[in-house]
Design a protein around this motif. Structure first.
Motif, PDB file in Angstrom:
ATOM      1  N   CYS A 353      34.235  67.878  48.775  1.00 17.23           N
ATOM      2  CA  CYS A 353      32.976  68.308  48.148  1.00 17.23           C
ATOM      3  C   CYS A 353      32.617  69.722  48.620  1.00 17.23           C
ATOM      4  N   CYS A 441      34.885  62.805  45.615  1.00 17.55           N
ATOM      5  CA  CYS A 441      35.507  61.934  46.619  1.00 17.55           C
ATOM      6  C   CYS A 441      36.891  61.459  46.189  1.00 17.55           C
ATOM      7  N   CYS A 444      39.828  63.040  48.004  1.00 19.48           N
ATOM      8  CA  CYS A 444      39.434  63.632  49.291  1.00 19.48           C
ATOM      9  C   CYS A 444      40.221  62.940  50.405  1.00 19.48           C
ATOM     10  N   CYS A 457      34.232  59.247  56.199  1.00 20.08           N
ATOM     11  CA  CYS A 457      33.633  60.462  55.637  1.00 20.08           C
ATOM     12  C   CYS A 457      32.670  61.071  56.665  1.00 20.08           C
TER      13      CYS A 457
HETATM   14 FE1  SF4 Z   1      32.682  64.784  50.613  1.00 18.67          FE
HETATM   15 FE2  SF4 Z   1      32.917  62.534  52.065  1.00 18.67          FE
HETATM   16 FE3  SF4 Z   1      33.307  62.475  49.434  1.00 18.67          FE
HETATM   17 FE4  SF4 Z   1      35.077  63.681  50.999  1.00 18.67          FE
HETATM   18  S1  SF4 Z   1      34.566  61.521  50.996  1.00 18.67           S
HETATM   19  S2  SF4 Z   1      34.263  64.456  49.066  1.00 18.67           S
HETATM   20  S3  SF4 Z   1      33.745  64.550  52.566  1.00 18.67           S
HETATM   21  S4  SF4 Z   1      31.404  62.968  50.480  1.00 18.67           S
END
Ligand code: SF4
Ligand code: FAD
Length: 512
Positions: A353, A441, A444, A457
């Protein structure tokens, strides 16, 4: 020559108060490109371009109307590189009978001119800053005696006063605010409404010259210069507004809070930079949205949501700024002291993000409100980054950033650094919020459902650590009651593990 009018880089309106009623042939207008303004914040290369190119176009517009114009360019020999230095040089050149200016938008600039005026004994005939619908004085009288300053109360008064979306004394649709209808998550790509990019303008000859100048004089400026496509005249800014109303406003309400990894604009307008430079007038933007609703082209929740941002939030934060400066800028109510991580500049982080949002900003000098508030702002809040460093970053990296609007939004809304002058509670959120409102997410390295363990996270454990760290400060806030109870309900070992992870992360944020 009778009058000298100095016009600042964010006062580029055809109806500027300082020019009103003056005879062009006996008026000289001074516009100055100076290093002091180009370097007081770490400006994005595209922000420098939009301001300088819009100033050069405004100078041409004035000349076409018969004004005599002194445009001091950044490269001019003898440029003193400060606004007051250039004013002194122009006074010596022309010896005008009167000196007029429209009041600056920023406290810092007003302060400079007032101190200069005292030192030099030269009187400035100040004209009101009518780039706003509510004057500083009217806001101060509205605020007087109120225990709490809430945007919603101010907004209703503005709606009544300017007769926007009103049916006699009542709001159209029977409600003042359709915010509850404006929080839809983003559907998958095939189910989304058609993509609506802001209108793009190929750089003209003047803008291309400015781009070369910026590349040469500011080689280390943050962000990408290529791809610059903003309007730099009132005519084109109005075209961009019309284009937005037609192509994006119908969905603005529904998806106002949504975020997408492949579309940094979604259904937002990208007109803040035009409004803040004076190219667009706030009332014309509100009226355009209202008219589209009256014509049946957009739903009421979209028109109202958009109008609320301009007639409500924009005017409100500006009022807060002038009510509380200069002390406001020093606020650090949550005692946050970590330095800004490098990834705010580079985008190099495993948190998708944040990486995507910084990438958008590097490419466009733009991120929309929820990216600013709930991604970059939220992370800075829950990690405990020092407000001054965060505010400097916001002031530099966005094309629309001027302190009167950046500071209350960053320090007050995003960081709660003012202790709640207008926000009812900190806008802190875990990864779950980002997961719900975006597709970041997916793909990610981290898992938004986990708060402990290798793939947890970071927003999750930093969020709970933030709540625990600030529990004593926030306990008296009734809106934090539920969150604090949720913290207390969790197993102590879990809280301990999340806090330990947060402590490790806060020591090496750039390792995330
Ligand atoms: Fe952002 Fe957490 Fe989603 Fe990764 S998992 S994109 S760090 S909110
Ligand atoms: P849209 O979402 O299409 O909204 C329409 C217009 O409403 C905007 O152009 C803007 O003029 C006005 N508006 C919306 N929200 C706000 C708000 N909270 N405050 C003031 N005006 C608002 N806005 C700036 O103009 N300059 C800034 O430096 C700035 N810094 C911000 C920093 C943070 C931490 C946050 C959370 C918000 C900030 N904003 C700032 C407000 C808002 O995010 C931007 O105005 C908006 O994203 C601009 O994009 P847009 O034109 O596509 O807006």
């Amino acid at each position: 020559m009778r009058s000298l009018v100095m016009v600042l880089g964010d006062q580029l309106s055809p109806s500027l108060s300082a020019l009103r009623g003056l005879e062009p042939s006996t008026t000289r207008v001074l516009l100055c490109e100076v290093d002091a303004e180009a370097r007081y914040a770490p400006h994005h290369a595209q922000k420098l371009v939009v301001v300088l190119a819009a100033m050069r176009h405004f100078a041409d517009w004035l000349r076409d109307r018969g004004f005599q114009v002194d445009h001091v360019a950044l490269d001019d020999a003898g440029n003193s590189h400060s606004l007051t230095g250039e004013l002194e040089r122009a006074l010596a050149r022309h010896g005008p009978a009167t000196l007029r200016m429209t009041l600056p938008g920023e406290w810092r600039v007003l302060q400079d001119f007032q101190q200069w005026s005292e030192r030099s004994g030269v009187v400035i005939d100040w004209q009101p800053d009518d780039h706003f619908l509510c004057s500083r004085e009217d806001f101060a009288s509205w605020a007087q005696g109120r225990r709490q300053l809430r945007m919603e109360h101010f907004y209703r008064q503005m709606r009544r006063q300017h007769r926007i979306l009103m049916a006699d004394a009542e709001p159209e649709g029977g409600r003042w605010n359709f915010d509850a209808d404006n929080r839809k998550a983003l559907p998958p790509p095939l189910a989304r409404p058609p993509q609506a990019r802001p209108m793009a303008f190929a750089p003209d000859a003047v803008t291309r010259q400015v781009m070369e100048l910026v590349a040469r004089r500011f080689p280390d400026a943050f962000g990408q210069l290529e791809g610059f496509d903003m309007a730099v005249t009132t005519g084109n800014a109005r075209r961009a507004l019309t284009h937005f109303v037609k192509t994006a406003l119908p969905w603005f309400g529904d998806y106002q809070d949504a975020m997408a990894a492949d579309d940094g604009y979604l259904y937002h307008a990208r007109i803040s930079v035009y409004l803040n430079l004076g190219l667009l007038d706030p009332l014309e933007c509100c009226q355009a949205a209202e008219q589209a609703w009256r014509d049946g082209a957009v739903p009421l929740n979209a028109a109202e949501g958009f109008i609320r941002q301009i007639l409500g939030w924009r005017e409100f934060v500006r009022g807060i700024y002038w009510l509380h400066m200069p002390e406001y800028a020093r606020g650090n109510a949550l005692d946050a002291h970590l330095p800004l991580p490098d990834f705010y500049w580079t985008g190099r982080t495993g948190m998708r993000c944040l990486a995507r949002t910084v990438q958008d900003i590097r490419e466009q000098a733009y991120a929309h409100h929820i990216q600013r508030l709930m991604v970059t702002g939220n992370f800075a809040l829950i990690a405990g980054i020092e407000p001054r460093a965060v505010c400097d970053w916001y002031l530099g990296v966005f094309a629309d950033a001027f302190e009167w609007v950046e500071l209350p939004n960053t320090l007050g809304m995003a960081l709660y650094g003012d202790g709640g002058v207008f926000a009812t509670k900190p806008y802190a959120a875990s990864g779950r919020y980002i997961e719900r409102m975006s597709d970041y997410c997916q793909g990610c390295r981290y898992d938004p459902k986990q708060a402990e363990g290798e793939t947890a996270c970071p927003f999750n454990y930093l969020y709970w650590d933030f709540v625990a760290r600030n529990a004593d400060r926030l306990r008296s806030n009734p809106r934090m009651g539920l969150v604090l109870r949720n913290l207390e309900r969790q197993a102590p070992e879990r809280v301990q593990a999340m806090r330990a992870a947060a402590q490790r992360a806060r020591q090496h944020l750039d390792a995330l």
